[in-house]
Design an enzyme around this catalytic site. Structure first.
Site, mmCIF file in Angstrom:
data_model
loop_
_atom_site.group_PDB
_atom_site.id
_atom_site.type_symbol
_atom_site.label_atom_id
_atom_site.label_comp_id
_atom_site.label_asym_id
_atom_site.label_seq_id
_atom_site.Cartn_x
_atom_site.Cartn_y
_atom_site.Cartn_z
ATOM 1 N NE ARG A 1 -21.918 -8.393 25.331
ATOM 2 C CZ ARG A 1 -22.844 -7.542 25.794
ATOM 3 N NH1 ARG A 1 -22.487 -6.348 26.232
ATOM 4 N NH2 ARG A 1 -24.117 -7.887 25.803
ATOM 5 C CE LYS B 1 11.404 6.522 -11.852
ATOM 6 N NZ LYS B 1 11.584 6.677 -10.406
ATOM 7 C CB SER C 1 10.537 11.532 -10.147
ATOM 8 O OG SER C 1 11.613 11.750 -9.261
ATOM 9 C CG ASN D 1 7.674 6.985 -10.169
ATOM 10 O OD1 ASN D 1 8.631 6.323 -10.556
ATOM 11 N ND2 ASN D 1 7.820 8.161 -9.582
#
Length: 448
Positions: free
Chosen positions: A314, A281, A275, A283
């Site tokens: 087309r 942290k 973090s 993550n």
């Protein structure tokens, strides 16, 4: 800007397949193969075909001047053919008369896309094989690693982590099979001329088309598909489903990484999952990248579905709308797969934490075991109601369900202490996990 996110959302090798130079090279490959196929059938001189082929390289293309010309022309092939014709004219004035003879821009653009998509799918399938191999090992390693099975995010009853991995594999095996079928059936040559009838080739239309398909290593379809786009949608759907299956796995792992759960973690590494403000942290960055792809793919796929009803021979806009979404689907699917490979190679599984978490509800995870055992004696409805009452006592008193059951006169009437012990043993709560794991593993393609 895309290059900034390549390591997070994409796979470099697949991105390179869809770069501007690769795209133009695929179109030039079509033009060279067309000239050679026409020369084989006596439509143009062999010397002209050789001159055209010699000029079908990026050395003869001015890409910076091509970019604004595409905006004026409406597609990249028109200005590309002009530059190619000019290059051939410098080498062999006579040969320049035969550049792009009888073909139309959509032939070149669709076929180039097929060439690129085929190369991407081969890489995607290779990574998917590797992922299934890694998950196979993970399922075997944790065949008997007991954890809480969760329903609506709440503890339901015990399963094994090997069983959970097998459920991931089940969907991914089907994705492998879909891609296998796409590679065998849906990667086809586009070759029809102005309205798909190959009117400019006379009785040599089929031999030229067959030779062209062979040279480009694509399947020859029975008829032009200028405005029949289901093959592209099927390719896109296979990619979208694969990305969603990867997203399911990523969702589970990200939830298992929650602080309050802490049972499974992505592999750690320097600079991974940190973090910018919180040093503690960790993550789930791999899961985040995969889930981002799973969020994006339905929108991309929707564009291709909406482009299916194309007008006459087309399309006005629907064809053009397909180009970038299909390419982006290939790229984000490859990126999600790459993240899944990193994530499952060294996935950290805390089996002790799994066992500890099973007891968070004071035995409520075994409530169904108790109810089913009593149902044999009391009937299902009465047993369910009685055990539900004991569960409410657990919630109000924080006593363990096993203790309450052991002290309950109605339960004791039908179950002895040994029987109750067996009901509260997690190893006796796994149902058919082992066989179900084996049932999935037997579905693995032989080459895996």
């Amino acid at each position: 800007m895309e290059s900034l996110f390549e390591a997070l959302f994409y796979k470099a090798e697949v991105n390179a397949l869809f770069g501007a130079e690769a795209y133009l090279s695929a179109m030039l490959r079509f033009e060279a193969a067309l000239a050679q196929a026409q020369a084989e059938q006596g439509m143009i001189p062999q010397v002209a075909a050789d001159s055209i082929s010699r000029c079908c390289t990026l050395d003869h293309i001015d890409i910076p001047s091509l970019i604004p010309a595409i905006g004026l022309a409406g597609n990249p092939n028109i200005p590309l053919v002009k530059q190619l014709t000019a290059a051939v004219k410098q080498l062999d004035s006579e040969a320049s008369k035969y550049v792009h003879l009888g073909a139309t821009s959509q032939d070149v653009i669709d076929t180039a896309l097929m060439i690129q998509v085929k190369a991407a799918l081969i890489l995607i399938q290779k990574d998917l094989e590797q992922l299934l191999n890694q998950l196979h090992q993970l399922a075997e390693t944790h065949r008997h690693s007991i954890m809480a099975g969760r329903s609506f995010l709440q503890h339901a009853r015990p399963i094994t982590f090997g069983y959970k991995v097998a459920t991931w594999m089940d969907g991914l095996i089907r994705s492998f099979q879909r891609i296998d079928q796409v590679l065998k059936q849906n990667l086809v040559l586009q070759f029809g001329g102005a309205v798909g009838t190959l009117a400019g080739f006379g009785d040599r239309a089929l031999p030229v088309a067959s030779s062209l398909a062979q040279k480009l290593d694509l399947t020859l379809p029975p008829i032009s598909w200028h405005t029949q786009r289901d093959r592209l949608v099927e390719i896109a759907s296979s990619l979208g489903i694969l990305t969603g299956n990867l997203g399911k796995m990523a969702k589970d792992i990200s939830l298992l990484m929650q602080t309050e759960v802490a049972e499974v973690f992505e592999p750690s590494g320097v600079g991974k999952g940190g973090s910018s403000t919180m040093p503690h942290k960790r993550n789930p960055v791999g899961c985040v990248a995969i889930l981002a792809a799973a969020q994006r793919s339905p929108g991309l796929l929707s564009t291709l579905f909406q482009s299916l009803p194309q007008d006459h021979e087309r399309a006005t806009g629907q064809w053009h709308a397909e180009w970038l979404p299909l390419i982006e689907l290939c790229k984000i699917t490859a990126g999600a797969l790459q993240q899944a490979l990193h994530m499952t190679n060294g996935l950290e599984v805390d089996t002790q934490r799994m066992l500890w978490n099973i007891e968070l509800t004071n035995g409520l995870i075994y409530a169904e075991n108790l109810s089913l055992a009593l149902a044999e004696k009391m009937g299902k409805a009465v047993a369910h109601e009685h055990v539900e009452g004991l569960c409410k006592q657990v919630a109000s008193t924080q006593a363990h369900l096993k203790s309450l059951a052991s002290a309950d006169p109605i339960v004791s009437k039908y179950l002895n202490s040994s029987g109750i012990d067996q009901l509260f043993n997690p190893a006796n709560s796994l149902g058919d996990c082992d066989r179900l794991i084996d049932a999935v593993l037997t579905l693995l393609p032989q080459r895996l």
